[in-house]
Design a protein around this motif. Sequence first.
Motif, PDB file in Angstrom:
ATOM      1  N   ALA A  76       2.861 -50.176  -7.921  1.00  0.00           N
ATOM      2  CA  ALA A  76       2.220 -50.445  -9.267  1.00  0.00           C
ATOM      3  C   ALA A  76       0.777 -50.608  -8.753  1.00  0.00           C
ATOM      4  O   ALA A  76      -0.185 -50.320  -9.434  1.00  0.00           O
ATOM      5  CB  ALA A  76       2.560 -51.804  -9.968  1.00  0.00           C
ATOM      6  N   ASP A  77       0.499 -51.095  -7.855  1.00  0.00           N
ATOM      7  CA  ASP A  77      -0.856 -51.504  -7.204  1.00  0.00           C
ATOM      8  C   ASP A  77      -1.509 -50.085  -6.664  1.00  0.00           C
ATOM      9  O   ASP A  77      -2.897 -49.882  -7.071  1.00  0.00           O
ATOM     10  CB  ASP A  77      -1.047 -52.412  -6.177  1.00  0.00           C
ATOM     11  CG  ASP A  77      -1.137 -53.994  -6.856  1.00  0.00           C
ATOM     12  OD1 ASP A  77      -1.230 -53.862  -7.964  1.00  0.00           O
ATOM     13  OD2 ASP A  77      -0.532 -54.789  -5.956  1.00  0.00           O
ATOM     14  N   ARG A  78      -1.049 -49.292  -6.261  1.00  0.00           N
ATOM     15  CA  ARG A  78      -1.800 -48.107  -5.611  1.00  0.00           C
ATOM     16  C   ARG A  78      -1.571 -46.841  -6.548  1.00  0.00           C
ATOM     17  O   ARG A  78      -2.445 -46.017  -6.744  1.00  0.00           O
ATOM     18  CB  ARG A  78      -0.758 -47.697  -4.181  1.00  0.00           C
ATOM     19  CG  ARG A  78      -1.213 -48.608  -3.070  1.00  0.00           C
ATOM     20  CD  ARG A  78      -0.297 -48.207  -1.754  1.00  0.00           C
ATOM     21  NE  ARG A  78      -0.219 -49.319  -0.837  1.00  0.00           N
ATOM     22  CZ  ARG A  78       0.384 -49.527   0.222  1.00  0.00           C
ATOM     23  NH1 ARG A  78       1.108 -48.467   0.634  1.00  0.00           N
ATOM     24  NH2 ARG A  78       0.104 -50.258   1.002  1.00  0.00           N
ATOM     25  N   LEU A  79      -0.559 -46.773  -7.213  1.00  0.00           N
ATOM     26  CA  LEU A  79      -0.522 -45.594  -8.142  1.00  0.00           C
ATOM     27  C   LEU A  79      -0.848 -45.775  -9.641  1.00  0.00           C
ATOM     28  O   LEU A  79      -1.270 -45.036 -10.451  1.00  0.00           O
ATOM     29  CB  LEU A  79       1.034 -44.909  -8.007  1.00  0.00           C
ATOM     30  CG  LEU A  79       1.465 -44.658  -6.735  1.00  0.00           C
ATOM     31  CD1 LEU A  79       2.666 -43.901  -7.022  1.00  0.00           C
ATOM     32  CD2 LEU A  79       0.499 -43.321  -6.067  1.00  0.00           C
ATOM     33  N   GLY A  80      -0.916 -47.049  -9.894  1.00  0.00           N
ATOM     34  CA  GLY A  80      -1.070 -47.647 -11.303  1.00  0.00           C
ATOM     35  C   GLY A  80       0.190 -47.978 -12.105  1.00  0.00           C
ATOM     36  O   GLY A  80       1.296 -47.584 -11.622  1.00  0.00           O
ATOM     37  N   GLY A  88      10.028 -45.219 -11.792  1.00  0.00           N
ATOM     38  CA  GLY A  88      11.197 -46.250 -12.158  1.00  0.00           C
ATOM     39  C   GLY A  88      12.218 -45.475 -13.295  1.00  0.00           C
ATOM     40  O   GLY A  88      13.312 -45.546 -12.746  1.00  0.00           O
ATOM     41  N   CYS A  89      11.565 -44.932 -14.200  1.00  0.00           N
ATOM     42  CA  CYS A  89      12.449 -44.352 -15.109  1.00  0.00           C
ATOM     43  C   CYS A  89      13.089 -43.221 -14.633  1.00  0.00           C
ATOM     44  O   CYS A  89      14.229 -42.693 -14.931  1.00  0.00           O
ATOM     45  CB  CYS A  89      11.575 -43.949 -16.426  1.00  0.00           C
ATOM     46  SG  CYS A  89      11.126 -45.456 -17.521  1.00  0.00           S
ATOM     47  N   PHE A  90      12.360 -42.424 -14.044  1.00  0.00           N
ATOM     48  CA  PHE A  90      12.755 -41.031 -13.334  1.00  0.00           C
ATOM     49  C   PHE A  90      14.094 -41.388 -12.360  1.00  0.00           C
ATOM     50  O   PHE A  90      15.043 -40.576 -12.514  1.00  0.00           O
ATOM     51  CB  PHE A  90      11.879 -40.537 -12.529  1.00  0.00           C
ATOM     52  CG  PHE A  90      12.267 -39.107 -11.943  1.00  0.00           C
ATOM     53  CD1 PHE A  90      12.233 -37.994 -12.704  1.00  0.00           C
ATOM     54  CD2 PHE A  90      12.446 -38.852 -10.702  1.00  0.00           C
ATOM     55  CE1 PHE A  90      13.004 -36.727 -12.072  1.00  0.00           C
ATOM     56  CE2 PHE A  90      12.790 -37.886  -9.972  1.00  0.00           C
ATOM     57  CZ  PHE A  90      13.007 -36.599 -10.675  1.00  0.00           C
ATOM     58  N   ILE A  91      13.922 -42.286 -11.721  1.00  0.00           N
ATOM     59  CA  ILE A  91      15.018 -42.844 -10.351  1.00  0.00           C
ATOM     60  C   ILE A  91      16.247 -43.327 -11.502  1.00  0.00           C
ATOM     61  O   ILE A  91      17.179 -42.973 -11.092  1.00  0.00           O
ATOM     62  CB  ILE A  91      14.535 -43.945  -9.703  1.00  0.00           C
ATOM     63  CG1 ILE A  91      13.379 -43.552  -8.714  1.00  0.00           C
ATOM     64  CG2 ILE A  91      15.577 -44.422  -8.775  1.00  0.00           C
ATOM     65  CD1 ILE A  91      12.660 -44.440  -7.714  1.00  0.00           C
ATOM     66  N   THR A  92      15.861 -43.886 -12.579  1.00  0.00           N
ATOM     67  CA  THR A  92      16.996 -44.628 -13.592  1.00  0.00           C
ATOM     68  C   THR A  92      17.881 -43.168 -14.089  1.00  0.00           C
ATOM     69  O   THR A  92      19.047 -43.342 -14.138  1.00  0.00           O
ATOM     70  CB  THR A  92      16.706 -45.429 -14.484  1.00  0.00           C
ATOM     71  OG1 THR A  92      15.683 -46.415 -13.908  1.00  0.00           O
ATOM     72  CG2 THR A  92      17.611 -45.770 -15.355  1.00  0.00           C
ATOM     73  N   ILE A  93      17.179 -42.445 -14.204  1.00  0.00           N
ATOM     74  CA  ILE A  93      17.688 -40.888 -15.004  1.00  0.00           C
ATOM     75  C   ILE A  93      18.782 -40.381 -13.893  1.00  0.00           C
ATOM     76  O   ILE A  93      19.900 -39.975 -14.283  1.00  0.00           O
ATOM     77  CB  ILE A  93      16.894 -39.880 -15.405  1.00  0.00           C
ATOM     78  CG1 ILE A  93      16.172 -40.692 -16.666  1.00  0.00           C
ATOM     79  CG2 ILE A  93      17.382 -38.496 -15.684  1.00  0.00           C
ATOM     80  CD1 ILE A  93      14.976 -39.800 -17.080  1.00  0.00           C
ATOM     81  N   LEU A 125      10.364 -52.623 -13.914  1.00  0.00           N
ATOM     82  CA  LEU A 125      10.440 -53.897 -14.412  1.00  0.00           C
ATOM     83  C   LEU A 125       9.414 -54.902 -13.867  1.00  0.00           C
ATOM     84  O   LEU A 125       9.222 -55.975 -14.286  1.00  0.00           O
ATOM     85  CB  LEU A 125      11.855 -54.699 -14.143  1.00  0.00           C
ATOM     86  CG  LEU A 125      13.080 -54.021 -14.959  1.00  0.00           C
ATOM     87  CD1 LEU A 125      14.425 -54.868 -14.701  1.00  0.00           C
ATOM     88  CD2 LEU A 125      12.791 -54.264 -16.380  1.00  0.00           C
ATOM     89  N   THR A 126       8.766 -54.465 -12.903  1.00  0.00           N
ATOM     90  CA  THR A 126       7.705 -55.142 -12.323  1.00  0.00           C
ATOM     91  C   THR A 126       6.334 -54.620 -12.909  1.00  0.00           C
ATOM     92  O   THR A 126       5.558 -55.305 -13.184  1.00  0.00           O
ATOM     93  CB  THR A 126       7.499 -54.927 -10.668  1.00  0.00           C
ATOM     94  OG1 THR A 126       8.627 -55.174 -10.025  1.00  0.00           O
ATOM     95  CG2 THR A 126       6.173 -55.390 -10.023  1.00  0.00           C
ATOM     96  N   ALA A 127       6.364 -53.248 -13.297  1.00  0.00           N
ATOM     97  CA  ALA A 127       5.159 -52.685 -13.758  1.00  0.00           C
ATOM     98  C   ALA A 127       4.960 -53.040 -15.223  1.00  0.00           C
ATOM     99  O   ALA A 127       3.933 -53.163 -15.818  1.00  0.00           O
ATOM    100  CB  ALA A 127       5.001 -51.124 -13.644  1.00  0.00           C
ATOM    101  N   GLN A 402       2.841 -57.751  -6.728  1.00  0.00           N
ATOM    102  CA  GLN A 402       3.796 -57.929  -5.798  1.00  0.00           C
ATOM    103  C   GLN A 402       4.413 -59.380  -6.287  1.00  0.00           C
ATOM    104  O   GLN A 402       5.664 -59.617  -5.971  1.00  0.00           O
ATOM    105  CB  GLN A 402       2.801 -58.262  -4.521  1.00  0.00           C
ATOM    106  CG  GLN A 402       3.739 -58.593  -3.300  1.00  0.00           C
ATOM    107  CD  GLN A 402       4.694 -57.560  -3.070  1.00  0.00           C
ATOM    108  OE1 GLN A 402       4.700 -56.425  -3.321  1.00  0.00           O
ATOM    109  NE2 GLN A 402       5.781 -57.901  -2.285  1.00  0.00           N
ATOM    110  N   ALA A 403       3.623 -60.060  -6.781  1.00  0.00           N
ATOM    111  CA  ALA A 403       4.187 -61.655  -6.986  1.00  0.00           C
ATOM    112  C   ALA A 403       5.251 -61.537  -8.275  1.00  0.00           C
ATOM    113  O   ALA A 403       6.271 -62.137  -8.141  1.00  0.00           O
ATOM    114  CB  ALA A 403       3.258 -62.720  -7.396  1.00  0.00           C
ATOM    115  N   VAL A 404       4.974 -60.748  -9.405  1.00  0.00           N
ATOM    116  CA  VAL A 404       5.834 -60.495 -10.398  1.00  0.00           C
ATOM    117  C   VAL A 404       7.216 -59.889  -9.953  1.00  0.00           C
ATOM    118  O   VAL A 404       8.250 -60.101 -10.264  1.00  0.00           O
ATOM    119  CB  VAL A 404       5.140 -59.666 -11.410  1.00  0.00           C
ATOM    120  CG1 VAL A 404       6.308 -59.458 -12.493  1.00  0.00           C
ATOM    121  CG2 VAL A 404       4.002 -60.476 -12.109  1.00  0.00           C
ATOM    122  N   GLY A 405       6.903 -58.920  -8.989  1.00  0.00           N
ATOM    123  CA  GLY A 405       8.199 -58.165  -8.529  1.00  0.00           C
ATOM    124  C   GLY A 405       8.976 -58.921  -7.546  1.00  0.00           C
ATOM    125  O   GLY A 405      10.108 -58.953  -7.780  1.00  0.00           O
TER     126      GLY A 405
END
Length: 517
Positions: A76-80, A88-93, A125-127, A402-405
């Motif tokens: 989330a920090d490096r890519l946005g 995350g959605c793609f991996i879930t699919i 769920l982190t982003a 990172q903290a939220v994750g």
Amino acid sequence: MVMEKGKLYYNWYAAMVAAGCMVLYGFDAAIFNNVQDNAQWLAWFDNPSGELFGLVNTTYSIGAIISGWFIAGPTADRLGRRWAMGIGCFITIIASFVQAFAPKHKIGVFILGRVLIGIGQGIALTAGPVYIGEITPSEIRGKVMAFWQLFYSVGSFIAYWVNYACGKHTKTLGEWSWKMVVVFQILVPIIILLQLPFLPETPRWYIQHGDRVDEATASLRRVRDSEQEVQDELLAIREAIVYEKEVISGSYFALWKDPSIRKRLLIAFVLNMGQQLTGQGTLNSYSSTIYKKVWTNAETINLINALNATFGILFTLNAVWTVDRFGRRFLFIVGGIGMAACMLMVALIGLETPTVKGGKSEPVGIAIVFGLFLFIFFYKPSWGATTWIWTAEIFSMNVRSQAVGMCSQMQNVAQVIFNQFFPTFYNNCGLKSFFFFMTANLFLVVFVWFFVPETKKVPLEEIDVLFGGQNHIEKGGDLLNVDDPHHAHIELDENGRAKSGAEVTHIEQPAQEIREY
């Protein structure tokens, strides 16, 4: 000030797309509760039981914990934030297909899908909550974030009703009576992926990565009313980030270096683990097992679970109008007391009523169901919604993702530990085990009373003060030599926009020279 309707609607739209990530969690949390009672699923995987049965449930949490602690924050920090939600959605699919089309007798493949889905959802769920918190005005942040938990209930609602419909046609559908429930999980992530290109990245991420003022300004202009609001918030963001990078740390070392952040981290760990120890996590995974003590008809149990999810949506709506009016502490405390009372009531019903033919009578079962429905009335707007709201808004920009994750995955740490021994605990103690949840809820109320500060309507960049830290806006303003750190001085053109270059005229010292300060 009343927000311009077009921008208000767009702000809500962007936040609701991000909140859709929570639908994935709610859906998946309900899946195993559904399939564990499906005769076709049990036969397909050779009737798993005991530790293997528990492993199928907990492997999701293991994947999510690994993701939340080591992958989600950096992504989330490096890519946005948008890219992280999309990944995350793609991996879930992909993981949904792995689970649905696991070969017969190969429960290891199904378990692999559970691990992958945990990794994907751990990232999303982190982003998601970070994105909502960073684009939403502080005065309505709690109200908007309340929909994060509501969408969890929407996910459970979809899963339980799809399962109920498939369960009514088991003979016709055969193995598809469970496969269809699993495959249905791809619907929401596909919808999110299609909408992400139309959302702005958060202004805080743009400033954090290269001080990209123009892009941050454009992002803010899409969700704020006036140019003065845009420039005031932009100034506050830049001041806070400069202070965090130059005085504290621009890396995750700030999690351990800054005493106020360490304090927040520990409090949030307790709250997120406490969310599962209230009893909701276990009930969501094993309610079918509990109801089997009363009803032998799987269709009846599926209907009860579906109604539970439906009421969960209605009850979560209470957070929308209460969280910014009464505050986070109020909901934590009232919710904890209410949940403890419900657990006491359910346990007493179990102890004081006779057992008939190895189980409870149907009227007693109805009373138990009522007690558990009343439990979610207290849980959903308080320890359900408010735990996420509080966790997503208390950390400074340099460590927020990172903290939220890490904190959100403490829910899964608690769930993995407790879900492994709850079946044995329940088999040995029955409804007496609910006394544990009652006690846990009362302890959580005491913890909130003494250790959790109120964050209602506090701007993200000024949260640190509540935990004994410095005001990042004011300290950053000193570093940038700003006369008024809370208000930008801008020159507007005839269209009400800041003149070219006017956005930075209030900063006398260029950011790249601060290291000489």
